[in-house]
Enzyme design. Structure first.
Site, PDB file in Angstrom:
ATOM      1  N   CYS A 161       0.807  -1.222   0.000  1.00 60.63           N
ATOM      2  CA  CYS A 161       0.000   0.000   0.000  1.00 60.63           C
ATOM      3  C   CYS A 161       0.844   1.278   0.000  1.00 60.63           C
ATOM      4  O   CYS A 161       0.296   2.381   0.022  1.00 60.63           O
ATOM      5  CB  CYS A 161      -0.976  -0.023   1.163  1.00 60.63           C
ATOM      6  SG  CYS A 161      -2.177  -1.355   0.995  1.00 60.63           S
ATOM      7  N   HIS A 291      -1.136   8.552   6.078  1.00 61.65           N
ATOM      8  CA  HIS A 291      -1.643   7.274   5.558  1.00 61.65           C
ATOM      9  C   HIS A 291      -3.040   7.061   6.152  1.00 61.65           C
ATOM     10  O   HIS A 291      -3.954   6.681   5.437  1.00 61.65           O
ATOM     11  CB  HIS A 291      -0.680   6.163   5.950  1.00 61.65           C
ATOM     12  CG  HIS A 291      -0.939   4.853   5.299  1.00 61.65           C
ATOM     13  ND1 HIS A 291      -0.961   4.692   3.940  1.00 61.65           N
ATOM     14  CD2 HIS A 291      -1.198   3.623   5.823  1.00 61.65           C
ATOM     15  CE1 HIS A 291      -1.219   3.414   3.653  1.00 61.65           C
ATOM     16  NE2 HIS A 291      -1.367   2.756   4.774  1.00 61.65           N
ATOM     17  N   HIS A 328      -9.480   2.813   1.340  1.00 63.45           N
ATOM     18  CA  HIS A 328      -8.037   2.651   1.139  1.00 63.45           C
ATOM     19  C   HIS A 328      -7.852   2.059  -0.259  1.00 63.45           C
ATOM     20  O   HIS A 328      -8.115   0.869  -0.482  1.00 63.45           O
ATOM     21  CB  HIS A 328      -7.475   1.730   2.213  1.00 63.45           C
ATOM     22  CG  HIS A 328      -5.982   1.620   2.205  1.00 63.45           C
ATOM     23  ND1 HIS A 328      -5.192   2.102   1.178  1.00 63.45           N
ATOM     24  CD2 HIS A 328      -5.125   1.066   3.103  1.00 63.45           C
ATOM     25  CE1 HIS A 328      -3.927   1.854   1.439  1.00 63.45           C
ATOM     26  NE2 HIS A 328      -3.862   1.221   2.597  1.00 63.45           N
TER      27      HIS A 328
END
Lengths: 399, 257
Positions: A161, A291, A328
């Site tokens: 990610c 994040h 996400h």
């Protein structure tokens, strides 16, 4: 007095700043940059019930799903959804910028956590070479290069990610090394049954809203999308641009395959590395795109790292996470967040953190639920991923 | 030019270049895949690790041995890890898709699982880049490692490649236009230090080493250029021009051996 953006660091080494000329996106909030940005600033919710594949056997069946893909201006969308999202983002990018270099000097660097895994899953039940080849993780990057007629380096980065950030960093390195004159860099990932099953089994997904940095945060939701930027060496880039990538760095936690280092040492090393690469200290940072997954652990760790790096200013530097709005998006996330940072500088608006309502004493940062007026000059974007992957970008916007 | 301290090499033919046959195609006979046995790494920490993770750890161990470096010499933030593979995630992905995967298995479907296990085992916390692709991506990985060294972002860099095929042999057979047989499983790691940024990185014709690797090792995808590096070192060449081709793209780089 503003910090000097030209200092050097003997500890981490410098990287060359590169221009971010233009951007293009395909997201659950909109299939073009203007719609995406408007939705982020006005608080549109991109989370919905997943309709494209079966989720009735999973604990959680919601995410940032793109309901309908638009057509391309030229050519047809490929069957592979990952490639289709990349081509849509490229289509959007090319409405704002042209690839004016020799095709042999145009590079493509894209990050992904999942690559063409959905095609790989399909290939197991189908015959034929085409399906098998499409399942390789680097297939979408090659589809993009082919569509762009780019004949320079074609790299697929897979730091989970953090991939979108690492890809931008590798793209900047290609420019600095003069291995390319233009780089189309970014990230993508699709919401598919493979990844939903995985995160559902890990119990990482929330049944509630995603609430980054909120006291009641209980997990993340996944999303899908693609984001691309066109990068060029600073001296070669047109005056009209979104901004600059001042510095970048990556690091490994070396502590766990699936969980971040509890002290955030790897993330801190990446952030300090990006600052040093740009030749600035934490005092230069005006805004942080975190994040911010909305998991209890991630947000607490990130807070601790930001407080260590930013020092006494940590509580006064605006921080946001856009994952509450669109989920996400894995490989796309970091590039989307980098683009958001540059648009915030351009327009003087920092989008809010959707889902943020109740402050958490363990996450003492300047986070707000709604958009606010602010025009950051220098933004820090942080990313983490499975495998102990960390990456940080330091971006300078154009006001 | 980036300088090589040592190369650790494990292939389906055995350990090191001495194990490579003169003609891989002939040595493979009718076999579509020449497998590489799972290294016998003991310890509780490895109980969930996949075969490709264990191969990665074993290749780094071999590279450190070849380089005369201790684990302590590479531990910490000044060693970068650049990992590259075209195929070593396929087995774990297939296992998860077919239902063998459990909650704990899912993180191992990511390509980042292999370098993660390596980073944990050797305490590597420096620059971290993971590239996906075949031999061309391995050349890109060598360039990326050289960039990290030349920019002062690392003192030492490990370029690690792992390729496994056995669990997905039928898929590879369907894609054989991309990978001429025999497919040979391999894990290779080069230990690099800086030495300037004159790498000659870019597009280029196939090197003589590339042809030698194909003949002696077979198709090892991303491991190919590192096999070439090991062969060049074994031959005593002061430098090597490494090249690779994957999906129609060709790249080359020069490395001091």
């Amino acid at each position: 007095m503003r910090p000097d953006l030209g200092r050097t660091s003997p500890t981490f080494g410098r990287t060359s700043a590169v221009a971010v000329v233009a951007a293009g996106v395909a997201t659950p909030l909109g299939l073009d940059l203007v719609t995406f940005w408007s939705a982020l600033c006005t608080g549109v919710d991109g989370i919905s019930a997943i309709e494209r594949f079966r989720v009735d056997d999973l604990r959680v069946g919601r995410g940032g799903e793109i309901k309908k893909l638009r057509t391309l201006r030229h050519g047809r969308l490929p069957r592979c959804r990952a490639s289709a999202l990349l081509l849509l983002a490229a289509d959007d990018l090319l409405t704002r910028a042209a690839l004016t270099a020799d095709p042999a000097r145009v590079a493509v660097v894209v990050g992904t956590a999942l690559g063409g895994v959905e095609e790989g899953e399909r290939a197991l039940g189908e015959r034929g070479a085409r399906a098998a080849a499409a399942g390789l993780y680097d297939s979408p990057a090659h589809a993009l290069a082919e569509r762009l007629a780019a004949r320079g380096p074609v790299l697929t980065v897979s730091t989970a990610c953090a991939s979108g950030a690492t890809a931008m960093g590798v793209g900047a390195d290609l420019l600095a090394a003069r291995a390319a004159d233009l780089v189309v860099a970014g990230g993508y990932d699709v919401l598919c049954r493979f990844v939903m099953r995985g995160f559902d089994a890990l119990r990482s997904l929330t049944r509630e809203s995603v609430r980054p940095f909120d006291r009641r945060r209980s997990g993340l939701l996944l999303g899908e999308g693609a984001a691309l930027v066109l990068m060029a060496r600073d001296a070669d880039a047109p005056r009209m641009r979104l901004g600059r990538l001042l510095g970048h760095a990556s690091s490994s936690d070396g502590s766990h395959v699936a969980a971040p280092d509890p002290q955030g040492r790897g993330l801190e090393h990446a952030v300090r590395g990006a600052l040093a690469a740009a030749g600035v200290g934490g005092d230069a940072v005006d805004f942080v795109s975190a994040h911010g997954t909305g998991t209890p652990l991630n947000d607490r760790i990130e807070t601790a790292v930001l407080r260590r790096v930013l020092g006494p200013r940590a509580g006064a530097v605006p921080v946001n996470s856009i994952k509450g709005a669109l989920g996400h998006t894995m490989g796309a996330a970091a590039t989307l967040e980098a683009i958001m940072c540059l648009l915030a500088s351009r327009d003087g608006v920092v989008p809010g953190t959707a889902g943020y309502e109740e402050p958490d004493p363990a996450c003492e940062l300047d986070v707000r639920g709604a958009a606010r007026a602010a025009r950051p000059r220098v933004s820090l974007s942080t990313s983490l991923g499975f495998g102990g992957c960390n990456a940080a970008l330091l971006l300078e916007g154009v006001s | 030019m980036t300088r090589v301290l040592g190369v650790g090499l494990l292939t389906g033919w055995g350990a090191g270049v001495a194990a490579l046959p003169e003609d891989a195609r002939q040595a493979a006979g009718a076999r579509r895949v020449v497998p590489l046995a799972t290294p016998p790494l003991a310890g509780e920490r490895f109980r969930r690790a996949t075969r490709e993770c264990l191969l990665g750890v074993a290749a780094v161990e071999a590279a450190l041995r070849e380089s005369g470096l201790s684990r302590a010499a590479v531990a910490g933030p000044r060693t970068a890890l650049v990992y590259v593979t075209a195929a070593a995630y396929a087995a774990s992905n297939k296992g998860f898709i077919e239902g063998a995967g459990t909650t704990l298995h899912f993180p191992y479907t990511a390509p980042s699982a292999v370098p993660a296990e390596v980073a944990i085992e050797y305490g590597l916390t420096g620059g971290y880049v993971i590239l996906v692709g075949g031999a061309t991506a391995a050349v890109d990985a060598l360039w990326q490692a050289g960039t990290l060294l030349a920019a002062g972002r690392a003192d030492t860099a490990l370029v690690l490649a792992v390729e496994t095929f056995e669990e997905c042999a039928d898929l590879w057979a369907r894609g054989r236009w991309a990978t001429p047989r025999p497919l040979v499983e391999a894990a290779a790691c080069a230990v690099l230090i800086g030495g300037g940024d004159d790498t000659g990185y870019g597009p280029g014709a196939a090197s003589t080493l590339e042809a030698l690797v194909a003949r002696r090792a077979g198709e090892t995808l991303a491991c190919g250029p590192l096999v070439g590096l090991a062969l060049a070192r074994a031959a005593g060449a002061p430098s090597a021009r490494l090249s690779g081709c994957w999906r129609g793209r060709r790249a080359q780089i020069a490395v001091a051996t």
